[in-house]
Design a protein around this motif. Structure first.
Motif, short mmCIF file in Angstrom:
data_model
loop_
_atom_site.label_atom_id
_atom_site.label_comp_id
_atom_site.label_asym_id
_atom_site.label_seq_id
_atom_site.Cartn_x
_atom_site.Cartn_y
_atom_site.Cartn_z
N ARG A 134 0.98 -1.29 0.08
CA ARG A 134 0.05 -0.14 -0.20
C ARG A 134 0.88 0.93 -0.14
O ARG A 134 1.90 1.19 0.72
CB ARG A 134 -0.83 -0.09 1.24
CG ARG A 134 -1.89 -1.15 1.31
CD ARG A 134 -2.73 -1.17 2.80
NE ARG A 134 -3.39 0.35 2.67
CZ ARG A 134 -4.07 0.50 3.67
NH1 ARG A 134 -3.95 0.04 4.74
NH2 ARG A 134 -4.68 1.82 3.63
N GLY A 144 -8.59 10.64 -2.95
CA GLY A 144 -9.27 9.27 -2.26
C GLY A 144 -10.35 9.65 -1.14
O GLY A 144 -10.84 8.45 -0.58
N PRO A 153 -16.24 1.80 0.11
CA PRO A 153 -15.42 2.26 1.53
C PRO A 153 -15.70 1.26 2.64
O PRO A 153 -14.92 1.21 3.42
CB PRO A 153 -16.06 3.51 1.95
CG PRO A 153 -16.67 4.19 0.47
CD PRO A 153 -17.01 3.07 -0.28
N GLU A 156 -13.97 -2.43 1.67
CA GLU A 156 -12.86 -2.08 1.54
C GLU A 156 -12.11 -1.61 2.70
O GLU A 156 -10.94 -1.47 2.72
CB GLU A 156 -12.28 -1.57 0.24
CG GLU A 156 -12.61 -2.23 -1.02
CD GLU A 156 -11.99 -1.73 -2.29
OE1 GLU A 156 -11.46 -0.54 -2.03
OE2 GLU A 156 -12.23 -2.24 -3.44
N ASN A 158 -12.06 1.52 3.76
CA ASN A 158 -11.39 3.13 3.41
C ASN A 158 -11.80 3.86 4.59
O ASN A 158 -13.03 4.60 4.45
CB ASN A 158 -11.73 3.15 2.04
CG ASN A 158 -10.87 4.34 1.67
OD1 ASN A 158 -10.69 5.53 2.57
ND2 ASN A 158 -10.38 4.39 0.62
N GLN A 161 -12.66 7.67 3.60
CA GLN A 161 -13.93 7.90 2.73
C GLN A 161 -15.05 7.55 3.57
O GLN A 161 -16.03 8.40 3.43
CB GLN A 161 -13.85 7.12 1.67
CG GLN A 161 -12.86 7.14 0.64
CD GLN A 161 -13.23 6.13 -0.53
OE1 GLN A 161 -13.90 5.32 -0.57
NE2 GLN A 161 -12.14 6.74 -1.48
#
Length: 441
Positions: A134, A144, A153, A156, A158, A161
């Motif tokens: 990453r 992002g 989001p 995964e 995130n 987000q």
């Protein structure tokens, strides 16, 4: 016959002596070290694998609640500001103190790195490094933030987000006023449900400690720590200076409260953060201890979730500063004053990239790419990262509890009586409210 003589005799409820939660964590640490040493010294593969699985399951259980917990915590925290006087001022003060403490932390990290030269004499070479899985760049960081859809989001994980969507939803709910009340009521109920479930996971922390610490010792061993001895010591010393030097100084001079009382009240969150290596996973405990330290619930419910996703003195200030110096020395790259200023800038502005999860790889790659240092340098630090992450996360969480206390004290809304009496573990106290179960005669 008297009435008292005819009354049935009942036995008092029998209770199993309760071991304090902090003692359970310490016992888990000791047992984990012993089992890890045994697995490594005797080459017991099944024990090492079992320790790894126990630790992984505990971390996975914490992560399971991260996405919905962050969303509803941020949404509810923003809408709760409507119940607080001078909400905009409190939010601004919180952000300012986040930045001030981050700048102090990164300055300490740079100073220690320049004094100790952590990359010298390690025997490591650029060939030992490898590209991380990453990466973080400013373009990725800025673009992002905005998700392409509302599902990805969460699937995964995130967190940045998720924070963006929750902030938008929270502001929209404030604008809608009474029309949004059903959604807010539902959100508060879901948040309570998630926190209740997460409390059950937190009760497993002593077992998770055995697995996480034991596997780290069994897998890495003391030899690896020896190779990174200076760098490891620098990270722990830097975090300790912030945790036990800067924070008490701010409490004594700015908040004008007893620093020892802060640590007495906040210690349950700090020790859980050390074990779990997750600011978000520790968030319910952090909020509980912050409220117990006298910070109004409405303000704490904003400041703590906000801090759990953006306030990272350990992962986003001390560690990137030391790591950049370490990697520059391994790759024989000279850093100038402008590079050190860039490190400070990235630490303050880009700290949200750490997202409150275990590890700080994204933040480190963001720092290295800004400085133009080889990203392969991240690979040099991956093996030692779990050991470093424990102290980094403990520092993060302490800062996340500290800033609301400082701001509340400055704004004259800190309950000093509650602050001065804060001491028990939130886990212990939560369980002590249950009715005792009597054992029949």
């Amino acid at each position: 016959m008297s009435a008292s003589a005819s009354a049935p005799v009942t036995k008092s409820p029998s209770r199993i002596p309760k071991i304090p939660f902090w003692a359970q964590i310490v016992a888990g640490l000791v047992l984990g070290v012993l089992l890890g040493w045994l697995a490594r010294s005797q080459d017991i593969g099944w024990l090492k694998e079992t320790l790894g699985q126990v630790g992984d399951i505990f971390v996975q259980l914490l992560k399971l609640a991260v996405a919905p917990l962050v969303f509803f915590a941020i949404l509810v925290s923003i809408t709760n500001l409507r119940k607080v006087n001078n909400a905009a001022r409190l939010a601004a003060q919180t952000l300012v103190w986040f930045m001030i403490t981050s700048l102090i932390a990164v300055a300490i990290g740079l100073a220690i790195g320049l004094l100790t030269n952590p990359g010298a004499g390690t025997g490591l070479t650029p060939q030992d490094g490898k590209l991380p899985k990453r990466e973080g760049t400013w373009i990725d960081f800025l673009t992002g933030i905005i998700p392409t859809d509302v599902i990805t989001p969460f699937t995964e994980l995130n967190v940045l987000q998720i924070v963006f969507m929750a902030a938008v939803a929270g502001v929209a709910a404030l604008k809608l006023g009474d029309k949004a009340q059903p959604i807010l009521t539902l959100s508060e109920s879901v948040l309570e449900l998630l926190q209740k479930a997460l409390w059950w996971v937190i009760r497993l922390a002593p077992i998770g400690t055995v697995g996480l610490i034991g596997f780290a010792i069994a897998d890495y061993g003391w030899e690896l720590i020896g190779k990174y001895a200076t760098f490891t010591a620098d990270v722990y010393i830097g975090c300790a200076l912030v945790l036990f030097g800067v924070y008490p100084l701010l409490l004594a001079t700015v908040a004008k409260v007893n620093p020892l009382q802060f640590f007495k009240g906040a210690w349950p969150a700090i020790q859980l953060a050390f074990v779990s290596r997750s600011s978000v996973g520790t968030m319910p405990v952090t909020q509980k201890v912050t409220e117990r330290l006298g910070v109004p619930k409405e303000y704490a419910s904003f400041a703590v979730p906000f801090g759990a996703t953006t306030k990272m003195d350990g992962c986003a200030a001390i560690y990137p500063a030391l790591a950049a110096i370490f990697i520059a020395q391994i790759f024989d790259v000279q850093l100038g004053i402008q590079d050190y200023l860039l490190i400070a800038f990235v630490s303050v502005v880009g700290s949200a990239a750490t997202a409150g999860l275990t590890g700080a790889t994204v933040m480190l790659t963001l720092t290295l790419s800004t400085l133009g240092l080889p990203l392969e340098g991240v690979g040099l630090l991956m093996a030692i990262d779990p050991i470093l992450d424990m102290m980094r996360t403990a520092t993060n969480v302490a800062g996340q509890a500290l800033v609301p206390v400082v701001v509340a004290a400055r704004e004259k809304i800190l309950d000093l009586d509650k602050y001065d009496s804060a001491s028990p573990s939130p886990v212990d106290e939560r369980e002590s409210t249950r009715e005792p179960v009597a054992i029949a005669a």
